[in-house]
Design an enzyme around this catalytic site. Structure first.
Site, PDB file in Angstrom:
ATOM      1  NE  ARG B 209      18.209 -25.199  -4.926  1.00  9.91           N
ATOM      2  CZ  ARG B 209      18.015 -23.728  -4.837  1.00  9.91           C
ATOM      3  NH1 ARG B 209      17.709 -23.308  -3.776  1.00  9.91           N
ATOM      4  NH2 ARG B 209      18.691 -23.163  -5.784  1.00  9.91           N
ATOM      5  N   GLY B 238      22.519 -35.959  -5.436  1.00 10.77           N
ATOM      6  CA  GLY B 238      23.418 -36.916  -4.584  1.00 10.77           C
ATOM      7  C   GLY B 238      22.425 -37.463  -3.571  1.00 10.77           C
ATOM      8  CB  CYS B 338      21.474 -13.555  -5.027  1.00 11.98           C
ATOM      9  SG  CYS B 338      21.250 -15.051  -4.389  1.00 11.98           S
TER      10      CYS B 338
END
Lengths: 337, 412
Positions: B209, B238, B338
């Site tokens: 991401r 991680g 969201c």
């Protein structure tokens, strides 16, 4: 009823026509329809070529008229008379079948160019199929093309419709909303009936019921009809009996999809599981499809017209795009072999 | 006869076969066939039906149909491209800049009203943002963004509601901003567009991401701006836990790792900074309601991710606490998700405030965003009864969101 009609008809043929009768008819006609005299003449000219010889009852008059065939004036007069004779015969037959004077006049004026005998044949075929005079009138007025059909074709189609179970009082509705049932090709009807019977697995009785209740299925493409049924059966979980009972097949696919998918996404409709159970009670099918859009939104969907409008646009686009995707996915396979 | 014999032989063989298999290895063949296979998107829908129909009552059907239909986008104009030309182009599509419109329409109101004083500084929206949307009920789409003449993309297509948290942050020029959980980059990009960030730190746990975020920044922000604003994209990852994906415990560990990463990040970050206020945008991981209904891949409603889902509110609280702790007194934090769920929205905010008050003796004030809501009422539909913060609910006429945001100010 029909049998009686025929008897009366046959009986009538035996009654010899007298000159006085003809004369009376001519005067009446002359008074009434002077304007159409030209048309009538034309009609007689056509008729003298074909149909006259067929019916024996006209024979004596022809014979009588023969010597006076010399001068133009008399010929014209005679032709008028001959037409009048034919018309008279047809009129009295029609009256015997149970048509009122008004109806008869209407029938005769639907297509002035039609041979009266042809008119009579078509109408008597319809009467024999169990229709009442009134609906016949309305139907013929709505679809005058029926009067042009060959009588043999009409007879064949009638017997086929009887075989499908569309005799005796069931034809009225069919003829009103789908007069094409007489004009369309036999093959097309057969393919529709075939889809209903073999692909959708309706019983013979149900097929008759469907043809009777929503004759517009006859106009549909067989493939699309099958899809519509599958949508009802698999997607909405409607059983055969209910498809027949609710006239589901008469509604357009777009309308059905719009309303059903809208309800489904609102969470107000669920496809029943194998046992026919749902988590929410589904609204009745007639509250979804048979009502107007305003009523559907107010009572069934509990939503606003604006939202439904936007939803319809979105759904149309979704459909279009999914079709496009399916076409894309399909094309390599087609190209392969 | 032959068939009979044959069957007999087969039976014998079967029995013999059966006998040879040790008891402990015998199993019923139909084992998994009876278990219904639900796709995760359907599980998500069932879950929403259960919780949200209670939470929203009569509003839920209209939210549901909107979530299941195509969402609307907003085009965030890239200020690093030729923004005036792009704006003109977008206007030609009959789209309108809702930010500008809201601010222009909103301004005369306080003057006319009894409260003659202009809205306090904290109401001010972050400046320089231009985001185009189509009018209510218009379902047109924007064409995909193109590469502009300056080597960066023209505009960024995003859920227009995602811009609200950034607007609510109310940045001033020269601010330092920390964006926790930044990917996929819409909000981070919007933060940069304001032109206010002297420093911007963006973090996302997942390397992939964070990679996406980098990509977005690369294609939208010129190199020198990235350097000047000292944009730092970190992925306190991680990684060693990430490799063991699939096991619930590891996932829980990885969540803990994220918290730790945030702590390390904020500490090291604050070390570099002067005593200026830090503005923090905490856009936490959540059930991403709209996404979960459409995307099967990596869906959080998968049965295997149940534990993770249950841990979400805890993670969210920890992240928000970390964000609040990263600011100095007087600093602002905007928390956003969201999701429609109160559990992940107002309860998290309220819980965190309580937690900070009890454990750290830190007082946090929740700012009232009613004025802000009024500004954008024309473009979005808001849920009318939030206890704290504001919630944009999807509606077919304006199919944005869901987006929850709440602005807080650290007092002590």
């Amino acid at each position: 009823m029909a049998a009686l009609g025929r008897q009366v008809l046959d009986g009538h043929r035996l009654i010899p026509l007298t000159w006085s009768l003809i004369a009376r008819q001519t005067t009446r006609l002359g008074g009434q329809k002077r304007t159409t005299a030209f048309l009538l003449r034309k009609l007689t000219m056509v008729s003298s070529g074909g149909g006259l010889g067929e019916s024996p009852s006209v024979e004596p008059q022809k014979y009588v008229q023969e010597p006076e065939h010399r001068t133009g004036l008399t010929q014209c007069l005679l032709e008028k008379q001959r037409t009048a004779v034919e018309r008279e015969k047809v009129v009295s037959s029609l009256l015997d079948m149970g048509f009122s004077d008004v109806h008869v006049n209407e029938l005769l004026s639907i297509q002035p160019g039609t041979h009266p005998q042809q008119l009579l044949d078509i109408i008597s075929e319809l009467i024999l199929l169990g229709l009442n005079p009134e609906p016949v009138c309305v139907a013929l007025k709505k679809s005058p093309q029926l009067l042009k059909l060959p009588v043999m074709h009409m007879k064949k189609r009638s017997s086929y419709l009887r075989k499908l179970g569309l005799g005796e009082g069931k034809l009225k509705r069919v003829l009103y909303s789908c007069p094409e049932i007489f004009t369309m090709r036999q093959r097309d009807i057969e393919s529709i009936v075939g889809v209903l019977k073999e692909k959708c697995l309706f019983t013979v009785k149900q097929v008759t019921e469907i043809l009777h209740r929503c004759p517009c299925v006859l106009r549909e493409d067989p493939g699309e009809l099958e899809y519509k049924f599958q949508y009802a059966y698999f997607r909405m979980g409607i059983k055969h009996v209910d498809v027949v009972k609710t006239d589901f097949l008469q509604y357009s696919m777009t309308k059905t999809k719009e309303r059903h998918v809208f309800l489904e996404r609102l969470g107000r409709y669920q496809t029943p599981d194998k046992k026919g159970q749902t988590l929410v009670p589904n609204p009745l099918l007639r509250d979804i499809l048979r009502v107007s859009e305003a009523e559907f939104l107010a009572k069934t969907a509990c939503s606003s017209a604006e939202e439904f409008g936007v939803f319809k646009e979105l759904l149309a686009r979704e459909e279009e795009e999914s079709e496009g995707r399916m076409a894309d996915a399909g094309s390599p396979e087609e190209a392969g072999p | 006869m032959a068939a009979l014999v044959g069957r007999g032989v087969r039976d014998m063989l079967k029995r013999a076969d059966f006998m040879t298999v040790p008891r402990r290895q015998r199993h019923k063949k139909k084992w998994a066939a009876t278990e219904p296979k639900f796709p995760a998107t359907r599980l998500a829908l069932q879950n929403f039906d259960m919780t949200y129909s209670v939470q929203f009552g009569d509003l839920w059907p209209s939210i549901r149909v909107s979530l299941l239909s195509e969402q609307k986008y907003g085009a965030l104009v890239n200020n690093f491209a030729a923004w005036d030309r792009v704006s003109a182009e977008l206007e030609q599509l009959s789209a309108r800049d809702f930010v500008n419109e809201a601010i222009f329409h909103g301004e005369p109101e306080p003057k006319n009203g009894q409260t003659a004083a202009p809205p306090p500084a904290s109401w001010a929206c972050s400046p320089n943002l231009r985001c185009f949307t189509f009018a209510r009920g218009d379902v047109s789409r924007f064409p995909p963004a193109r590469l502009g003449s300056l080597g960066v993309m023209d505009y960024y297509l995003m859920d227009a509601a995602s811009l609200l948290p950034v607007l609510a942050l109310g940045l001033q020029p020269g601010d330092t901003v920390l964006d926790l959980c930044a990917a996929p980059g819409g909000k981070t990009l919007a933060l940069l567009q304001t032109g206010c960030c002297r420093n911007l730190a963006a973090n996302d746990l997942s390397t992939s991401r964070a990679g996406r975020l980098q990509k977005v920044l690369h294609s939208y922000v010129p190199q020198d701006v990235r350097d000047r604003n000292r944009v730092r994209v970190t992925s306190w990852d991680g990684r060693k836990w990430g490799e063991l994906e699939g096991d619930i415990y590891d996932r829980v560990f990885s969540l803990v790792a994220e918290i730790q990463a945030v702590w390390i990040l904020t500490e090291s970050w604050l070390y570099h900074l002067s005593a200026r206020e830090v503005w923090v945008l905490v856009d936490v991981p959540c059930t991403t309601d709209r996404h979960s209904l459409h995307e099967e891949e990596n869906n959080i409603f998968k049965r295997s991710r149940k534990k993770e889902r249950q841990m979400l509110p805890m993670l969210q609280m920890q992240l928000l606490a970390a964000g609040l702790l990263a600011t100095k007194p007087g600093g602002h934090v905007v928390y956003s998700t969201c999701s429609l769920s109160h559990l992940q929205n107002e309860y998290v905010v309220q819980g965190t405030i309580e937690l900070l008050a009890n454990q750290y003796d830190i007082k946090v004030h929740v700012e009232d965003l009613t004025h802000f809501r009024k500004l954008f009422m024309d473009t979005f539909s808001f849920f009318p009864s939030c206890q704290v913060g504001e919630l944009v609910i999807p509606n077919l006429m304006a199919n944005f969101g869901p987006m929850y945001f709440c602005k807080m100010c650290r007092m002590t």
